[in-house]
Motif scaffolding. Structure first.
Motif, short mmCIF file in Angstrom:
data_model
loop_
_atom_site.label_atom_id
_atom_site.label_comp_id
_atom_site.label_asym_id
_atom_site.label_seq_id
_atom_site.Cartn_x
_atom_site.Cartn_y
_atom_site.Cartn_z
N SER A 54 -38.47 64.48 30.28
CA SER A 54 -38.15 64.03 28.93
C SER A 54 -37.39 65.11 28.18
O SER A 54 -37.32 66.27 28.60
N ALA A 55 -36.85 64.73 27.03
CA ALA A 55 -36.12 65.69 26.20
C ALA A 55 -37.06 66.81 25.73
O ALA A 55 -36.66 67.98 25.66
N GLU A 56 -38.30 66.46 25.45
CA GLU A 56 -39.28 67.46 24.99
C GLU A 56 -39.58 68.47 26.10
O GLU A 56 -39.61 69.68 25.85
N ILE A 57 -39.77 67.97 27.32
CA ILE A 57 -40.04 68.86 28.46
C ILE A 57 -38.81 69.70 28.76
O ILE A 57 -38.91 70.90 29.06
N SER A 58 -37.63 69.10 28.68
CA SER A 58 -36.39 69.83 28.94
C SER A 58 -36.23 70.99 27.97
O SER A 58 -35.81 72.09 28.35
N LYS A 59 -36.60 70.76 26.71
CA LYS A 59 -36.53 71.83 25.71
C LYS A 59 -37.52 72.94 26.05
O LYS A 59 -37.21 74.13 25.92
N LEU A 60 -38.71 72.57 26.54
CA LEU A 60 -39.70 73.56 26.95
C LEU A 60 -39.19 74.41 28.11
O LEU A 60 -39.39 75.64 28.14
N MET A 73 -48.13 72.19 31.28
CA MET A 73 -46.94 72.96 31.67
C MET A 73 -46.78 74.18 30.78
O MET A 73 -46.45 75.27 31.25
N SER A 74 -47.04 74.00 29.48
CA SER A 74 -46.90 75.11 28.53
C SER A 74 -47.91 76.22 28.86
O SER A 74 -47.56 77.41 28.83
N THR A 75 -49.13 75.82 29.25
CA THR A 75 -50.15 76.81 29.63
C THR A 75 -49.72 77.55 30.90
O THR A 75 -49.91 78.78 31.00
N PHE A 76 -49.17 76.83 31.85
CA PHE A 76 -48.67 77.43 33.09
C PHE A 76 -47.58 78.45 32.78
O PHE A 76 -47.62 79.59 33.26
N PHE A 77 -46.62 78.07 31.98
CA PHE A 77 -45.50 78.97 31.65
C PHE A 77 -46.00 80.20 30.87
O PHE A 77 -45.53 81.32 31.09
N GLU A 133 -35.51 80.44 38.07
CA GLU A 133 -35.53 79.04 38.50
C GLU A 133 -36.84 78.40 38.08
O GLU A 133 -37.92 78.91 38.36
N ILE A 134 -36.74 77.27 37.39
CA ILE A 134 -37.91 76.46 37.06
C ILE A 134 -37.64 75.06 37.59
O ILE A 134 -36.71 74.39 37.14
N SER A 135 -38.45 74.61 38.54
CA SER A 135 -38.23 73.32 39.19
C SER A 135 -39.42 72.40 38.97
O SER A 135 -40.57 72.79 39.22
N ILE A 136 -39.12 71.19 38.50
CA ILE A 136 -40.12 70.13 38.38
C ILE A 136 -39.93 69.23 39.59
O ILE A 136 -38.86 68.64 39.78
N ILE A 137 -40.96 69.10 40.41
CA ILE A 137 -40.82 68.41 41.68
C ILE A 137 -41.75 67.20 41.72
O ILE A 137 -42.98 67.35 41.66
N GLN A 182 -47.73 75.50 40.45
CA GLN A 182 -48.70 74.67 39.76
C GLN A 182 -48.53 73.24 40.28
O GLN A 182 -47.41 72.79 40.53
N ALA A 183 -49.65 72.54 40.46
CA ALA A 183 -49.59 71.16 40.95
C ALA A 183 -50.61 70.31 40.21
O ALA A 183 -51.73 70.76 39.93
N LYS A 184 -50.21 69.08 39.90
CA LYS A 184 -51.08 68.16 39.18
C LYS A 184 -51.02 66.76 39.82
O LYS A 184 -49.93 66.26 40.13
N THR A 185 -52.19 66.17 40.01
CA THR A 185 -52.25 64.78 40.48
C THR A 185 -52.17 63.88 39.26
O THR A 185 -53.18 63.53 38.64
N SER A 186 -50.95 63.53 38.90
CA SER A 186 -50.73 62.72 37.69
C SER A 186 -49.36 62.06 37.78
O SER A 186 -48.41 62.67 38.27
N PRO A 187 -49.24 60.81 37.30
CA PRO A 187 -47.93 60.14 37.32
C PRO A 187 -47.00 60.64 36.21
O PRO A 187 -45.80 60.35 36.22
N ASN A 188 -47.56 61.39 35.27
CA ASN A 188 -46.78 61.86 34.12
C ASN A 188 -46.84 63.37 33.99
O ASN A 188 -47.83 64.00 34.35
N LEU A 189 -45.77 63.95 33.46
CA LEU A 189 -45.76 65.37 33.15
C LEU A 189 -46.60 65.63 31.91
O LEU A 189 -46.52 64.89 30.94
N ASN A 190 -47.39 66.69 31.97
CA ASN A 190 -48.26 67.03 30.86
C ASN A 190 -47.69 68.25 30.14
O ASN A 190 -47.68 69.35 30.68
N TYR A 191 -47.22 68.03 28.92
CA TYR A 191 -46.58 69.12 28.16
C TYR A 191 -47.54 70.29 27.97
O TYR A 191 -47.17 71.45 28.16
#
Length: 211
Positions: A136-142, A78-82, A160-164, A66-75
């Motif tokens: 973030s802590a919220e994303i890490s928990k996800l 990401m949740s929809t992807f997972f 393996e789940i990698s945030i790049i 999954q790839a997103k053109t965004s400066p921030n992670l979108n919870y």
């Protein structure tokens, strides 16, 4: 464009495989999955014969991108992807695209040939975006919840789940784009049996002082 760059960079630049991103990219937006692929014994699977022809399966990897053109992670994204990955593994995908159904069939065929496994398959989820890669802590928990959810299926030996972020993605792209050549004398070798998709194959060794 970013979707294909992410697939090409992580698949080839991070994991050292060799495949065209177009063969892994999904044209639609189903389950928020941009790409998916199955690799068996180091080769990308295209049809069921790639699974059935294996006498021994020493390694198998299921990849999702999954790839997103965004400066921030979108919870939410990401949740929809997972969730999409989980549903791909656990549910029928009759209403999905032909490309997604094809990989589903390949993965089901793989699991039906578990007697050939040296170990269970591994699964790799790559989420690339144009930010810094900070989690973030919220994303890490996800991420932890998703790993547990997949682990509870008792299918995968490695999860393996990698945030790049942008910088490592650029480095992977450069690595994937590089070509290298070397020549050596391969004297101590044995010719391997014929394979319909391989012209010639050998098994042997090279002295360390010649590397």
């Amino acid at each position: 464009l970013l979707e294909k760059i992410c697939i090409f960079s992580t698949f080839n630049g991070k994991d050292g495989l060799n495949a065209s991103e177009s063969g892994l990219h999904l044209p639609g937006t189903e389950f928020d999955i941009d790409g998916v692929g199955l690799v068996i014994n180091g080769e990308t699977c295209q049809d069921k014969s790639d699974v059935l022809s294996q006498k021994k399966i020493t390694s198998s990897e299921l990849y999702f991108f999954q790839a997103k053109t965004s400066p921030n992670l979108n919870y939410g994204g990401m949740s929809t992807f997972f969730d999409g990955v989980y549903h791909f593994i656990t549910e029928e995908t009759d209403n999905s695209s032909q490309e997604l159904q094809n990989v589903k069939i390949l993965f089901s065929t793989l699991l039906n040939n578990a007697q050939k496994f040296s170990q269970n398959p591994s699964i790799h989820l790559y989420y690339g975006y144009t930010g810094t890669g900070e989690v973030s802590a919220e994303i890490s928990k996800l991420l932890d919840q998703t790993k547990k959810r997949l682990s509870d299926l008792s299918i995968f030996s490695v999860i393996e789940i990698s945030i790049i972020g942008a910088s490592p993605l650029q480095e992977m792209f450069r690595r994937a784009s590089e070509t290298s050549q070397a020549s050596f004398i391969f004297a101590n070798k044995t010719t391997l049996p014929e394979h319909p998709k391989v012209n010639e194959s050998y098994l042997g060794f090279i002295p360390a002082n010649e590397l």
